[in-house]
Motif scaffolding. Structure first.
Motif, PDB file in Angstrom:
ATOM      1  N   ARG A  10      35.602 -34.702  23.183  1.00  0.00           N
ATOM      2  CA  ARG A  10      35.324 -36.057  23.267  1.00  0.00           C
ATOM      3  C   ARG A  10      34.237 -36.412  22.195  1.00  0.00           C
ATOM      4  N   ASP A  60      29.441 -40.957  23.490  1.00  0.00           N
ATOM      5  CA  ASP A  60      29.137 -42.383  23.567  1.00  0.00           C
ATOM      6  C   ASP A  60      27.911 -43.081  22.568  1.00  0.00           C
ATOM      7  N   ARG A  79      23.136 -41.746  19.707  1.00  0.00           N
ATOM      8  CA  ARG A  79      24.008 -40.967  20.860  1.00  0.00           C
ATOM      9  C   ARG A  79      23.144 -40.852  22.064  1.00  0.00           C
ATOM     10  N   ARG A  80      23.905 -40.567  23.016  1.00  0.00           N
ATOM     11  CA  ARG A  80      23.203 -40.340  24.488  1.00  0.00           C
ATOM     12  C   ARG A  80      22.443 -38.809  23.951  1.00  0.00           C
ATOM     13  N   GLU A 134      21.202 -47.259  29.863  1.00  0.00           N
ATOM     14  CA  GLU A 134      22.305 -47.090  30.402  1.00  0.00           C
ATOM     15  C   GLU A 134      22.386 -48.089  31.404  1.00  0.00           C
ATOM     16  N   LYS A 168      27.804 -51.112  23.564  1.00  0.00           N
ATOM     17  CA  LYS A 168      28.143 -49.526  23.928  1.00  0.00           C
ATOM     18  C   LYS A 168      29.531 -49.405  23.533  1.00  0.00           C
ATOM     19  N   GLU A 191      32.388 -46.631  23.737  1.00  0.00           N
ATOM     20  CA  GLU A 191      32.753 -45.570  24.466  1.00  0.00           C
ATOM     21  C   GLU A 191      33.346 -44.402  23.679  1.00  0.00           C
ATOM     22  N   GLY A 192      32.853 -43.235  24.068  1.00  0.00           N
ATOM     23  CA  GLY A 192      33.545 -42.109  23.312  1.00  0.00           C
ATOM     24  C   GLY A 192      35.045 -42.014  23.699  1.00  0.00           C
ATOM     25  N   ARG A 193      35.736 -41.146  23.188  1.00  0.00           N
ATOM     26  CA  ARG A 193      36.985 -41.015  23.119  1.00  0.00           C
ATOM     27  C   ARG A 193      37.385 -39.508  23.085  1.00  0.00           C
TER      28      ARG A 193
END
Length: 310
Positions: A151, A154, A217-218, A230, A256, A258-260
């Protein structure tokens, strides 16, 4: 693809940089500002006997040198690991000589040439260690069981205004918080107003770009700032400043992303490479274990079942 199960001098443990290498020179010496200790006063590496592999002695000096690549809780354990590693290396070299292998020496990406002994071991393992190839079903099982690894992270498109305290005491921190709160009270959610305030008040170098942190990145930001981001809605500015060790942050989250999860077809080549490398390591360990079972080894007890961990 070139793999190495047993290195020229460190059969299974890559060289590690000692923590002292990153310390200031004065602190490396054993005490800030003290002179370096006389190397003649250092204790000699441990020695626990003579190691002989099919009639060939492993020199004690070689084992003492190898010990540095085998960190262990005590000297005896480190010696055993070093002696075992060199014994296995000697077994492989003996087998390569028995098979009359004379391989060409190769160079790595940096242009460094391997030793002839390393080349012999590489060719021996390539000929005699036969790893199983990763199949389609095995690759899919790996992908599905570790889906989170595939993945994308985020991303947070964010900006901040940093107000630094002018001292280390709590009064200075309180003054900085008051300044940050006053700025927040004048800001809404307009990005241009935020950028203008950042250029005017922020003590971070990002002030020159309107406080923009870009896409982070987080985990790339300090926890307090990350936690506050967040909780922010996209396109809004936090109503309270957040404290970190750097000062007080006024935060804005632009958006934000979202990752995929990457499709199996995209990551399949990497999975194949990883599984093939793991299979090669297992096959090489099994081959070395079989040589150890047949060998006449004195001075060190080699457990064939633990060779893959050496």
């Amino acid at each position: 693809m070139t793999h190495t199960i047993i290195d020229a001098r460190a059969p299974a443990h890559p060289r590690q940089t000692h923590p002292a290498a990153s310390m200031p020179d004065a602190c490396r010496s054993g005490g800030c500002g003290s002179s370096s200790p006389d190397p003649r006063l250092r204790p000699a590496p441990p020695s626990f006997g003579i190691v002989v592999v099919n009639g060939t002695e492993i020199e004690p000096e070689a084992i003492a040198q190898e010990i540095q690549h085998h960190p262990a809780p005590d000297g005896e354990t480190a010696w055993k690991q070093a002696a075992t590693a060199l014994a296995l290396r000697e077994l492989l070299l003996q087998e390569a000589r028995r098979l009359n292998l004379e391989p060409d020496v190769e160079q790595d990406e940096s242009g460094r040439s391997e030793s002839r002994e390393d080349a012999a071991i590489r060719v021996l393992l390539a000929r005699c260690a036969e790893p199983a190839k990763a199949g389609e079903q095995e690759c899919r099982r790996y992908y599905e069981s570790r889906i989170d690894r595939f993945r994308t992270p985020d991303l947070f498109e964010a900006a901040h205004i940093l107000i630094e305290p002018e001292g280390r005491d709590e009064a200075a921190w309180a003054d900085a918080e008051a300044e940050a709160s006053a700025i927040v009270s004048e800001l809404g959610d307009d990005p241009e107003d935020f950028a203008e305030a950042a250029r005017a008040f922020s003590k971070c170098p990002t002030a020159h770009q309107g406080g923009s942190l870009g896409q982070v990145r987080r985990g790339e930001l300090v926890p307090a700032v990350q936690d506050a981001l967040e909780r922010l809605a996209e396109g809004t500015t936090a109503r309270k400043p957040v404290r970190s060790r750097f000062g007080w942050h006024i935060l804005r989250l632009q958006r934000k992303i979202e990752g995929r999860t990457l499709p199996f077809e995209i990551v399949r080549p990497k999975i194949v490479d990883m599984l093939d490398a793991r299979a090669w390591t297992i096959a090489s360990a099994r081959y070395a274990a079989e040589l150890a079972r047949k060998a006449d080894i004195e001075g060190i007890l080699i457990d064939p079942n633990s060779i893959g961990m050496i």
